[in-house]
Design a protein around this motif. Structure first.
Motif, short mmCIF file in Angstrom:
data_model
loop_
_atom_site.label_atom_id
_atom_site.label_comp_id
_atom_site.label_asym_id
_atom_site.label_seq_id
_atom_site.Cartn_x
_atom_site.Cartn_y
_atom_site.Cartn_z
N CYS A 256 -31.70 23.59 81.80
CA CYS A 256 -30.57 22.56 81.38
C CYS A 256 -29.74 22.22 82.36
O CYS A 256 -29.30 23.14 83.34
CB CYS A 256 -29.80 23.05 80.24
N CYS B 126 -22.74 22.95 75.45
CA CYS B 126 -23.46 22.04 74.60
C CYS B 126 -23.21 22.28 73.14
O CYS B 126 -23.18 23.37 72.54
CB CYS B 126 -25.10 22.80 75.12
N LYS C 145 -25.53 20.57 71.17
CA LYS C 145 -26.84 19.93 70.63
C LYS C 145 -27.55 20.90 69.96
O LYS C 145 -28.88 20.82 69.52
CB LYS C 145 -27.49 19.30 71.59
N CYS D 44 -33.27 20.13 72.72
CA CYS D 44 -33.21 19.79 74.25
C CYS D 44 -34.13 18.85 74.75
O CYS D 44 -33.94 18.22 75.60
CB CYS D 44 -33.45 21.31 75.13
N CYS E 6 -32.57 15.65 75.01
CA CYS E 6 -31.21 15.71 75.90
C CYS E 6 -31.37 15.08 77.12
O CYS E 6 -32.46 15.44 77.93
CB CYS E 6 -30.86 16.86 75.74
#
Length: 718
Positions: A603, A611, A613, A617, A620
């Motif tokens: 990331c 984050c 989310k 991922c 993203c």
């Protein structure tokens, strides 16, 4: 030509006949136009002819040469203005109205008065503004060029200096032939004026001073000295009297020029009344006077031979030393601040407002000001100014380096490649470095800068068809040959008026004046320094000769200092330090900014951000992976497909029909499956490259939109 028989031969003493003899026969008058090929390209008034019939012989030769010079200069011959001046002179001759015997002796004030008399006696009214402006055109450059060509002495003896009008004025290879000049003749003190001309002219010819320095800085300093002499003394020659009084006089001059109201050399300087005068400006004024005294005192015999007997006979080296001692030392260690730094809040407003500069004046567009208010503003119809300031923001170049750069300023970089997937394009940009001779004049630029330059080149080709332009940004009028760069005064005026409309503000609510474009140079160099570039690389990019000058541009931002500290100090929850191995350090700083491990990649979210989310991922934009995670990704792809198949079968068994495609759960799984597929396709195609943003790198096929990267400078290295 039949009309030439009443004119004198070129052997006469008046040098104007030498100029007249050098004209093509069809340009010698007294009627100019017939027989000249492409006359419509040389004149601003279609098929109108220049009629000089009945004028004094000298004036016919002068006006004919001026008309030809205008055509060859790339402007257009002022037919209406020349004919009107001819009508004024003919009427004055009929009515015995006194007037100068030649154009060289007729300055603008005299022509202005004659024009007023002409309109008053013939039509009983004042001359309209457009007639005034039209007549002034031929008294700006064409008359100065005529005076320079007829002057056989040194060029510095003239009252007005302009390289465009007088090719004898030396220019360096890096100084473009612009429209600006200077007028030492405006110095009012009789004994000071010839000394200033001689001193500056000699240093200019010797290469000690450059034209840019003389015209834009040194002469202004000496004009302030002239103003001080008039204001402080009944007899200005007292400044060259007793050497013991020189120190006190220099101190008095320093105090006088410290007041912004006393620094005016033109009316437009009044807008700077509220500005603080930097000590360096005061030192420049003092140093200019001291050097003038030293120049005159160096060779008394030559000084008397050139200037004649007068106050300069009394000047000594003591005068120069006394004035030079008033020059104060400015500490090299500057205060660390971000005074000239343009923050992200202001930079986000600039690209949104810039299209207003290019918009035609008869159109409007809504803009959001810095205070969040929305207004409807008329366009400025100046796409060149829009691209110039955008290039300054993107490259950090000086305004003169952008404004006067040559047309073919881009060149290929040997060994550089273009990555179609990343849309990377590297080129070498040759800017107009005119300040430091030994400094480089080129930098590497990316596709955003290339796109702006290519768009400007296309605009020039469309706006100036059939010519080979010298510069990338051109003067829009009076530039038939395309050899005159965009005027600096026009650029400053446009940005100042644009700033009044858009009212850009920074994060603290302070106004950001776009006409002060040097702030973008400070900002660019600061952001490059925050990326960790070595000083010698920064110096090369800035085009400086010394690293100390480069460091002068670096703003000490509190925000960056805190980020740099946190990036180098990793703490556990209990406050103890985290110890990393060398391999951990390298892995954590993939692309100089990663700090999160994932089972199938990394990331890239900056350390100080969180984050929200969850585990999404794959879709993203700050997710990155590479071929080392290919087995995990392939396994996740098959498991995701199997999960979708099982869920769909269960749903159909329970409800009697397949799961709808707009099902929220199914949409998310489909997105993950699609992202995994693209990731693996990209990895297989380029096994040695990391893939960022869920494999969504694409090739742009249309125009490249330019957007400022406001986060790039935060990618710091511990």
């Amino acid at each position: 030509m039949a009309g030439d028989r009443h004119l004198r031969p070129a052997q006469e003493a008046d040098p104007v006949w030498r100029l007249w003899q050098g004209l093509p026969p069809e340009w010698r008058g007294p009627v100019i136009g017939p027989g000249i090929a492409d006359w419509d390209k040389y004149t601003e008034n279609d098929d109108r002819r220049v009629n000089l019939v009945g004028l004094p012989e000298v004036m016919i030769a002068e006006l004919a040469w001026m008309a030809h010079w205008q055509a060859m200069d790339g402007t257009r011959s002022s037919v209406l203005a020349t004919n009107q001046l001819a009508n004024i002179v003919r009427r004055a001759m009929r009515e015995n109205r006194p007037f100068p015997s030649s154009i060289r002796q007729m300055d603008w004030q005299t022509a202005f008065a004659l024009q007023g008399w002409f309109y008053a006696t013939r039509w009983g009214r004042l001359a309209p503004p457009d007639a005034r402006a039209r007549l002034r055109v031929i008294f700006r450059f064409a008359r100065l060029a005529l005076i320079a060509r007829c002057h056989d002495g040194p060029c510095w003896e003239l009252d007005d200096w302009n390289p465009r009008c007088d090719p004898r004025i030396p220019l360096t290879d890096r100084e473009p032939l612009g429209n600006y000049g200077c007028s030492p003749g405006h110095i009012t003190t009789e004994w000071l004026r010839p000394a200033v001309k001689w001193c500056l002219g000699t240093q200019l010819e010797a290469g000690t001073l450059r034209w840019t320095t003389v015209s834009q800085q040194r002469l202004k300093c000496l004009r302030r000295f002239d103003n001080w002499l008039t204001a402080a003394f009944t007899d200005p020659a007292e400044a060259l009297g007793d050497p013991a009084a020189a120190a006190g006089q220099a101190a008095a001059f320093r105090r006088w020029v410290s007041d912004p109201r006393n620094r005016m050399t033109r009316e437009s300087d009044s807008r700077h009344f509220d500005k603080r005068i930097h000590p360096r400006q005061l030192n420049d004024d003092l140093r200019a006077v001291a050097e003038l005294f030293a120049f005159a005192a160096a060779d008394p015999a030559q000084t008397q031979a050139v200037l004649g007997p007068g106050p300069w006979d009394r000047v000594t080296d003591t005068h120069a030393a006394a004035w030079l001692r008033q020059v104060t030392r400015i500490p090299h260690q500057r205060e660390l601040n971000d005074e000239h730094y343009v923050d992200d809040h202001a930079l986000t407003q600039i690209p949104a407002a810039l299209p207003l500069l290019a918009l035609p004046r008869d159109q409007q567009m809504p803009i959001t000001r810095g205070d969040r208010s929305e207004v409807l503003a008329h366009g400025f119809d100046d796409p060149q100014a829009m691209r110039m300031i955008l290039l300054q923001v993107l490259t950090g170049r000086r305004s003169s380096e952008i404004r006067t750069c040559r047309f073919d300023c881009l060149s290929a970089v040997p060994g550089a490649t273009v990555d179609a997937a990343e849309n990377e394009q590297i080129a070498r940009f040759h800017y107009a470095q005119s300040k430091i001779d030994i400094a480089p004049d080129n930098i590497l630029v990316d596709r955003e800068v290339v796109a702006v330059i290519e768009e400007q080149q296309q605009w020039v080709r469309e706006s100036f068809p059939g010519i080979t332009p010298s510069h990338l940004f051109l003067q829009r009028t009076g530039n038939r040959q395309g050899d005159k760069p965009y005027p600096s005064g026009t650029y400053t005026f446009m940005l100042r008026e644009f700033s009044k409309v858009v009212q850009i503000t920074d994060s603290k609510g302070r106004p950001v004046s776009l006409s002060h474009t040097h702030r973008f140079r400070h900002t660019k160099l600061t952001r490059l320094a925050e990326l960790g570039l070595p000083v010698h690389v920064l110096m090369r990019y800035a085009g400086h000769a010394t690293p100390s000058m480069t460091m002068h541009y670096i703003a000490a931002r509190q925000e960056h200092a805190e980020q740099a500290f946190l990036a180098t100090t990793k703490l556990k929850a209990d406050g103890t330090r985290i110890v990393f191995s060398h391999d951990d350090h390298d892995s954590l700083h993939l692309f100089n900014r990663a700090d999160r491990f994932l089972p199938h990649g990394w990331c890239l979210l900056p350390p100080l951000q969180t984050c929200d989310k969850g585990n999404a991922c794959l879709t993203c934009s700050v997710f990155v992976t590479d071929a080392s995670h290919q087995p995990a990704l392939e396994r996740q792809l098959s498991e995701t497909q199997a999960l979708i198949d099982r869920a769909d079968a269960t749903f159909q068994e329970r409800h009697g029909h397949p799961m709808p495609e707009d099902n929220v759960w199914l949409l998310q799984r489909r997105a993950e499956h699609h992202a995994l597929t693209r990731l693996l396709d990209t990895i297989r195609a380029k096994p040695g490259r990391a893939v960022q943003g869920a494999g969504c790198g694409t090739t742009l096929t249309g125009p490249v939109p330019v957007a400022l990267d406001l986060d790039h400078h935060r990618r710091i290295r511990p």
